[in-house]
Design an enzyme around this catalytic site. Structure first.
Site, PDB file in Angstrom:
ATOM      1  N   HIS A  65      45.533  42.017  28.882  1.00 44.87           N
ATOM      2  CA  HIS A  65      45.161  41.236  30.068  1.00 44.87           C
ATOM      3  C   HIS A  65      43.774  41.636  30.556  1.00 44.87           C
ATOM      4  CE1 HIS A  65      45.982  38.590  33.422  1.00 44.87           C
ATOM      5  NE2 HIS A  65      45.544  39.525  34.256  1.00 44.87           N
ATOM      6  N   HIS A  67      40.057  39.920  32.328  1.00 43.09           N
ATOM      7  CA  HIS A  67      39.160  38.850  32.789  1.00 43.09           C
ATOM      8  C   HIS A  67      37.769  39.438  32.599  1.00 43.09           C
ATOM      9  CE1 HIS A  67      42.765  37.192  34.672  1.00 43.09           C
ATOM     10  NE2 HIS A  67      42.910  38.298  35.375  1.00 43.09           N
ATOM     11  N   GLN A  70      34.831  39.787  35.130  1.00 39.44           N
ATOM     12  CA  GLN A  70      34.931  40.699  36.280  1.00 39.44           C
ATOM     13  C   GLN A  70      34.272  42.050  36.015  1.00 39.44           C
ATOM     14  OE1 GLN A  70      38.914  40.720  37.979  1.00 39.44           O
ATOM     15  NE2 GLN A  70      39.038  38.503  37.848  1.00 39.44           N
ATOM     16  N   GLU A 247      52.379  39.667  42.058  1.00 40.21           N
ATOM     17  CA  GLU A 247      51.397  40.735  42.272  1.00 40.21           C
ATOM     18  C   GLU A 247      51.352  41.149  43.742  1.00 40.21           C
ATOM     19  OE1 GLU A 247      47.422  39.714  41.041  1.00 40.21           O
ATOM     20  OE2 GLU A 247      46.669  41.753  41.308  1.00 40.21           O
ATOM     21  N   HIS A 281      51.706  41.870  35.968  1.00 47.29           N
ATOM     22  CA  HIS A 281      51.941  42.620  37.224  1.00 47.29           C
ATOM     23  C   HIS A 281      53.431  42.830  37.511  1.00 47.29           C
ATOM     24  CE1 HIS A 281      47.697  42.486  37.841  1.00 47.29           C
ATOM     25  NE2 HIS A 281      47.658  41.190  38.038  1.00 47.29           N
ATOM     26  N   ASP A 332      42.547  44.189  33.003  1.00 44.48           N
ATOM     27  CA  ASP A 332      42.492  43.221  34.091  1.00 44.48           C
ATOM     28  C   ASP A 332      41.102  43.106  34.708  1.00 44.48           C
ATOM     29  OD1 ASP A 332      43.254  41.389  35.974  1.00 44.48           O
ATOM     30  OD2 ASP A 332      44.754  42.630  36.969  1.00 44.48           O
TER      31      ASP A 332
HETATM   32 ZN   LIG Z   1      44.687  39.101  36.079  1.00 42.77          ZN
END
Ligand SMILES: [Zn+2]
Length: 467
Positions: A65, A67, A70, A247, A281, A332
């Site tokens: 996972h 992104h 980010q 989450e 999550h 993440d």
């Molecule tokens: Zn995420």
């Protein structure tokens, strides 16, 4: 022809062994075991022997996972002035970051994230990709332009990627539209499926290191009918289906208000709780939900380094494991890109919660370090449907070596080495990384490292300290 890797110690069948080799041909593992002096593995001649003195070799880790964009947010969201007091206020600065990046910058930032992953021994990334549109909310001429930039970044770095194409429809139940989400939105399920099918078929023609999956963003962002339509399509291909679930407490309240069901009750009712489903999550669980998750043999994508950063909460990993749920790890938000830090945090959080030590030890009949390392490897492979995560004949040749004299693990006895790798090792100890039989990191260096870091530095300079 094949290559024989002969480390000082090889992690196979749950322990480190000496005098062993792993032989690779055409990107796959063709033999694992004692060094074969005849150099003739089932008719495959060994053309090259790589003696890895002072190194231990382990299967590559899997980050389910990410992104990647980010990674550009690192350093910009660690004060209340900039990002407020909680997840929801942090999300606003994350949205500003998403709005600020050009397609080329998305490529540059993804390359930085993937470079850092490989330096940490991660050989596969599940990229949960929800940047689809221009900063004005328009479709690009190629609606999959940004997904392909991320794929190209993975190919440039040499990491295996599963592009999880994300559906994002609305701000949430009875919430007004949020301008910060404008690059994510694809409100028409039919259009979403056309663009997803186009990307799926294009990826099918790409290298073996690229594959496809689907990711409805969350219960709040994808309403029931849309979710039913796209998950039915995903199920026809038995592809990985990933979704953020539970989450934050507010998501559960909204789900109950809209559907009169908790998130996992709702998903179970749609028939989504299967071994192809990964819930990212799954922190805030309600009565009866763990039993449903175990019955469906789903995976939970734990992201403790991000969850602690965002103040999400602590995963009930002990109860989930006992119910038969598989656990894999994701970096993440890229606050920290270290699969093993996720592994140790999963256990550490439970120690703090229960005021005990070694909480997960012995669960599933495994010693604690082996269990956590399995989560970082085999469980990730299961979640993303990739043939890697273990040093076994027929699996992809995805692995990494560690320097046994690195100060973080130096002096480890063979029977203690995995414990020290999992609980104490610095990513700095990772020396060599091989993906699909190709060397990606050689003696701690990536051949494009200088260029990747310089391009990323330019992006960060342009963004500045304020978003
Ligand atoms: Zn995420």
């Amino acid at each position: 022809m094949s290559v024989s890797y002969q480390p000082e110690l090889l992690y196979v069948d749950g322990r480190f062994r000496s005098g062993c080799e792993v032989v690779v041909a055409d990107g796959k593992i063709v033999s694992v075991g004692q060094v074969n002096a005849k150099k003739d593995i089932e008719g495959v001649g060994v053309s090259d022997v790589r003696r890895l003195t002072g190194r231990a070799l382990l299967p590559g880790m899997i980050d389910i996972h990410s992104h990647s964009f980010q990674r550009a947010l690192r350093g910009k969201a660690e004060s209340r002035r900039r990002s407020g007091p909680d997840f929801w206020s942090w999300r606003n600065i994350m949205y500003r970051c998403a709005l600020a990046l050009t397609p080329e910058e998305i490529y540059d930032v993804a390359r930085m994230a993937f470079l850092e992953m490989t330096r940490a021994g991660i050989t596969t990334v599940g990229e949960f990709h929800y940047l689809h549109r221009t900063p004005k909310g328009e479709a690009y001429a190629d609606p999959n332009l940004l997904a392909k930039r991320v794929i190209r970044a993975a190919e440039s770095v040499g990491i295996r990627i599963v592009l999880l194409r994300c559906a994002y429809v609305r701000a949430g139940f009875e919430l007004p539209p949020d301008a910060g989400q404008i690059r994510f939105l694809e409100p028409d399920a039919e259009r979403f499926l056309i663009d997803s099918e186009t990307l799926r078929s294009e990826i099918a023609k790409m290298a073996a290191t690229v594959s496809f999956g689907l990711a409805p963003h969350s219960v709040r962002a994808v309403p029931r009918e849309y979710l039913k339509t796209i998950s039915a399509w995903a199920q026809t291909y038995a592809m990985p289906l990933h979704m953020h679930v539970a989450e934050q407490p507010a998501e559960i309240e909204a789900c109950v208000a809209e559907y009169r069901a908790t998130p996992f009750e709702f998903l179970d009712g749609l028939g989504l709780m299967t071994h192809d489903f990964t819930a990212i999550h799954a922190i805030h669980l309600q009565a009866g939900e763990i039993e449903r998750m175990g019955r469906g043999k789903i995976t939970v994508g734990a992201c403790p380094t991000t969850e602690r950063n965002l103040g999400d909460g602590i995963l009930a990993a002990d109860e989930l494991i006992d119910a038969g749920v598989s656990i894999a790890f994701g970096t993440d938000s890229h606050t920290q890109t270290d699969a093993l830090e996720n592994a140790r945090e999963l256990e550490s959080n439970l120690r703090l919660r229960h005021l005990q030590r070694a909480v997960l030890d012995g669960r599933q009949g495994e010693a604690l370090p082996a269990l956590l390392f399995d989560f970082a490897t085999c469980a990730g492979a299961r979640s993303l449907h990739v043939e890697s995560g273990a040093l076994e004949v027929g699996k992809a040749a995805d692995f990494f070596t560690v320097d046994l004299s690195d100060s973080s693990i130096a002096g480890s006895l063979p029977d203690e080495l995995l414990t020290n790798v999992v609980f104490s090792m610095s990513p700095r100890a990772v020396c060599d990384v091989v993906v699909d039989g190709k060397t990606v990191i050689d003696e701690r260096r990536h051949v494009l490292e200088g260029e990747i870091i310089e391009a990323f530095r330019r992006v960060q300079t342009r963004l500045g300290t304020e978003l």
